[in-house]
Design an enzyme around this catalytic site. Structure first.
Site, PDB file in Angstrom:
ATOM      1  N   ASP A 108       0.830  -1.208   0.000  1.00  0.00           N
ATOM      2  CA  ASP A 108       0.000   0.000   0.000  1.00  0.00           C
ATOM      3  C   ASP A 108       0.865   1.260   0.000  1.00  0.00           C
ATOM      4  O   ASP A 108       2.065   1.214   0.324  1.00  0.00           O
ATOM      5  CB  ASP A 108      -0.891  -0.048   1.260  1.00  0.00           C
ATOM      6  CG  ASP A 108      -2.172   0.753   1.108  1.00  0.00           C
ATOM      7  OD1 ASP A 108      -2.307   1.505   0.141  1.00  0.00           O
ATOM      8  OD2 ASP A 108      -3.055   0.607   2.000  1.00  0.00           O
ATOM      9  N   ASP A 111     -10.698   2.163  -3.313  1.00  0.00           N
ATOM     10  CA  ASP A 111     -11.250   1.954  -1.975  1.00  0.00           C
ATOM     11  C   ASP A 111     -12.769   2.033  -1.992  1.00  0.00           C
ATOM     12  O   ASP A 111     -13.422   1.711  -0.997  1.00  0.00           O
ATOM     13  CB  ASP A 111     -10.701   3.009  -1.007  1.00  0.00           C
ATOM     14  CG  ASP A 111      -9.391   2.552  -0.391  1.00  0.00           C
ATOM     15  OD1 ASP A 111      -9.061   1.364  -0.502  1.00  0.00           O
ATOM     16  OD2 ASP A 111      -8.695   3.401   0.204  1.00  0.00           O
TER      17      ASP A 111
END
Ligand code: DGJ
Length: 729
Positions: free
Chosen positions: A479, A549
């Site tokens: 990430d 997301d």
């Protein structure tokens, strides 16, 4: 031969099976662009085909015949410092402070195969027969600088790659200020520009706008390719649609600051370009040093935007993505992020994993919050040491327990970051990107580590590897949750600070190369607050990227639609999450959430222990179905039959490589009372073949499905359907 030089005509042609890209030698010296489009097998002499004319109020630096001025010539690699006053692809400053460059043809070399690009991701070959390459050597005689234009032709895959290498053969430093990876001076300017824009939670929305005279471009100055724009641009004729018309795509294999756009000039020619963003960029090229630009991938399609996408899909899936997982079916995963966020312990994780196993899930991924004292996003990034309060048996113990349940185990990292509240920051406050005396802006309460430093890169490699080697970890989510501000490094000289953003990306690539090659069995997925770094550069190291997301099935239609313009389904992480959806509050049926997520690298992001029996049954069916058709979805040809950008319905189709299986997915965004029928005509089938619909047993010919098509009504909000056809004859 895909690449030819016609001595008499002074023309170079680069042919793929259905396209030609051509440039030539004007006056034996200047490399001019000639053509990019449908395949042409024979060109006349350069003297007779270049569309140029004498223009008033233009100057000519060179003694060119016919009153030609540089300002009107279509250049193959335009440079600053002559009478071509359009935006250049190359701009450098020399030791005397001047910025004049004159590139003259020196020679060329054609060879089979394709060389890797030093330190940079790029498309590759598995055998030299797949690709032919050419290097054109251009020289600036005054400084001795060589500019090597590198092209490779993927004949079967219908794509051409370009990059540029600058070699300082002189005795003084050259300051590079702008180096585009590709420049194409196209005839006419009546094009639409198609690009992918967005923000966190709504990445890569397709946008199509007419080119105006002047400059139209998209870019990133954020230190990564970003949520906001993607390193891709397409120029299409006005009448180009999904399945007809000319489309010219330029995509950049790079994860940092980029620019992509076009300048439509006053004589209606279009200078299209893509490369590292020259904003904030500079590079000091010392004598005997070389600078390699990232690779641009050029795809021309005469059959619309859909065919351009399929060409990118095939190339990126098979000759950009690498490693064991490139061709393998990806395990169906469950990730605990939306299920628990930071609020988990070993017991909770194992109870989700147990339920997941019953459902048929193959991989459990432990997301953020397993290290340091991280119970929220305020702290601990950089301290890659397990939190024993939450996980008393450590990562090793947890991985063993998950394995015992019968699942693979995967783990989240955010290795490029450091929290101000971390042991790492307390001991190395100079390791983050910063400029002394200036603010250190925080993004999600964190700083970015300075990957231009070898000691920092070594720390990342060692700390991540230590965890990877300590347990049976078979998947990693990498990430990256903020963009760069106040850019600078303590270790770079003042004149090198302009090199920072590119050096960061080179540092990142070297870290990724080391970690992924040391762990060849691990499936890596990249992520940046969802899809903030969804680019071809990252796909070279990690064959899939978390798409967004925003996991709402309806929003995902727009996101996955736009992403599919360039990137294959196998690369798009797509998960089913809980309702009401955490990002938009919408409640959609579990079937639709599953159907949309299956059009990607499939998984779940929810707590199975909280699902009711009815939903569990549907989830089990989804997992079974995905295991059956996942390979078709990932390796087949993808068709966008109805765009959610234009309709209240999205319809996607995948035809397997062997044309035996056809999957069609509809999602009805909003229902209509007493609405008309919607006609959906399939594509990519064999006219004469017979296809049997699995559910009904009904048989149809390919020509029927492609011409008469099927009919549906817009019944209900957020409803969806999968139809599977198998070829029977
Ligand atoms: C951003 C990612 O996109 C999410 O999926 C999740 O991993 C969080 N970061 C964790 O902090």
């Amino acid at each position: 031969m895909p690449i030819n030089f016609y001595e008499k005509e002074k023309i170079f042609t680069l042919n793929t099976k259905s396209t030609t890209y051509a440039f030539g030698l004007f006056e034996d010296v200047f490399l001019v662009h000639i053509y990019w489009g449908k395949r042409i097998n024979k060109f006349n002499s350069i003297k007779n085909i270049l569309p140029y004319a004498e223009r008033s109020f233009t100057t000519a630096s060179y003694d060119l015949t016919g009153g030609v001025t540089n300002d009107t010539l279509p250049m193959e690699f335009p440079v600053y410092g002559n009478a071509d006053l359009r935006g250049p692809a190359f701009h450098a400053e020399y030791a005397d402070g001047s910025a004049i460059t004159k590139l003259e043809y020196e020679g060329h070399k054609i060879y089979k195969g394709k060389k890797p690009l030093e330190g940079l991701p790029a498309t590759y070959t598995e055998s030299d027969d797949e690709v032919e390459s050419i290097e054109i050597e251009l020289k600036d005689k005054l400084t001795g600088m060589t500019v090597m234009l590198q092209y490779s032709v993927y004949n079967e895959l219908d794509a051409i790659t370009r990059s540029v290498r600058i070699i300082n053969n002189g005795s003084q430093t050259i300051k590079l200020k702008k180096v585009m990876s590709a420049n194409v001076d196209m005839q006419g300017c009546n094009y639409d520009m198609i690009h992918l824009w967005g923000a966190w939670g709504r990445e890569r929305f397709e946008e199509r706008r007419p080119l105006l005279h002047g400059i139209m471009e998209v870019d990133s100055k954020r230190g990564s390719s970003s949520h906001h724009h993607n390193p891709f641009v397409c120029f299409a004729d006005k009448n180009t649609t999904e399945n007809a018309g000319n489309a010219y795509g330029l995509s950049l294999v790079y994860s940092g600051n980029f620019v992509a756009g076009a300048e439509a000039d006053s004589f209606d020619t279009t200078r299209a370009y893509i490369g590292i963003n020259s904003f904030g960029f500079g590079w000091n090229l010392n004598p005997e040093q070389e600078f390699q630009s990232p690779e641009a991938v050029l795809v021309y399609s005469a059959k619309g935007i859909g065919e351009m996408s399929r060409i990118y899909h095939r190339l990126y899936r098979t000759r950009l993505c690498r490693g064991k997982w490139r061709d393998k079916e990806r395990p169906v995963l469950v990730n605990n992020w939306e299920a628990t966020y930071f609020d988990f312990n070993e017991e909770k994780i194992l109870s989700i994993a147990e339920r997941a196993k019953e459902i048929g899930i193959e991989l459990f991924v432990l997301d953020d919050g397993w290290f340091g004292k991280r119970n929220n996003d305020n702290c601990s990034l950089g301290d890659w040491v397990v939190n024993y309060d939450k996980l008393p048996h450590g990562i090793d113990g947890l991985a063993n327990s998950v394995n015992k349940i019968g699942l693979k185990f995967g783990l989240w990292f955010e290795p490029e970051m450091v929290s101000p509240d971390s042991d790492l920051y307390r001991s190395h406050p100079d390791w983050c990107i910063h400029v002394n005396g200036r603010d250190r802006s925080e993004g999600r309460h964190q700083y970015i580590l300075d990957l231009t430093r070898q000691d920092v890169c070594n720390y990342i490699i060692e700390s991540v590897n230590a965890i990877l080697q300590s347990a049976n970890i078979e998947y990693v989510k990498w990430d990256m949750n903020r963009n760069m501000a106040e850019i600078g490094s303590d270790l770079l000289q003042p004149e090198q600070q302009c090199e920072f953003t590119h050096r960061y990306i080179l540092g990142l690539y070297s870290v990724l190369e080391t970690i992924t090659s040391k762990n060849p069995n691990i499936l890596f997925e990249s992520c940046s607050g969802g899809g903030g770094r969804f680019d071809p550069g990252m796909l070279y190291y990690m064959p899939q990227t978390w798409t967004s997301d925003d996991s709402d099935a309806i929003e995902r239609l727009y996101i996955q639609h736009g992403t599919s313009i360039v990137y294959p389904l196998s690369c798009m992480g797509a998960h089913v999450s809980a309702v009401p959806n955490h990002q938009v509050g919408r409640t959609t049926p579990i079937s639709t959430r599953g159907n949309v997520a299956m059009m990607g690298a499939f998984g779940y992001e929810l707590d199975f222990t909280k699902l009711n029996d009815e939903d569990i049954t549907v989830v089990k069916e989804q997992v079974t179905q995905y295991k059956e058709i996942g390979e078709v979805l990932h390796k087949g040809d993808f068709y966008r039959l109805k765009s959610p950008m234009e309709d209240k319905m999205a319809v996607w189709e995948v035809v397997s490589e062997d044309k035996q299986t056809v999957v069609v997915m509809f999602v009805n965004i909003l229902g209509e009372a007493n609405g008309p029928f919607v006609n959906i005509r399939l594509e990519g089938l064999e006219d004469g073949a017979v296809y049997k619909e699995e559910k009904t047993g009904e048989e149809y010919t390919g020509e029927f499905l492609q011409n008469m098509g099927i009919y549906r009504r817009r019944d209900g909000d957020f409803t969806s359907e999968y139809i599977i056809y198998k070829k029977v004859v």
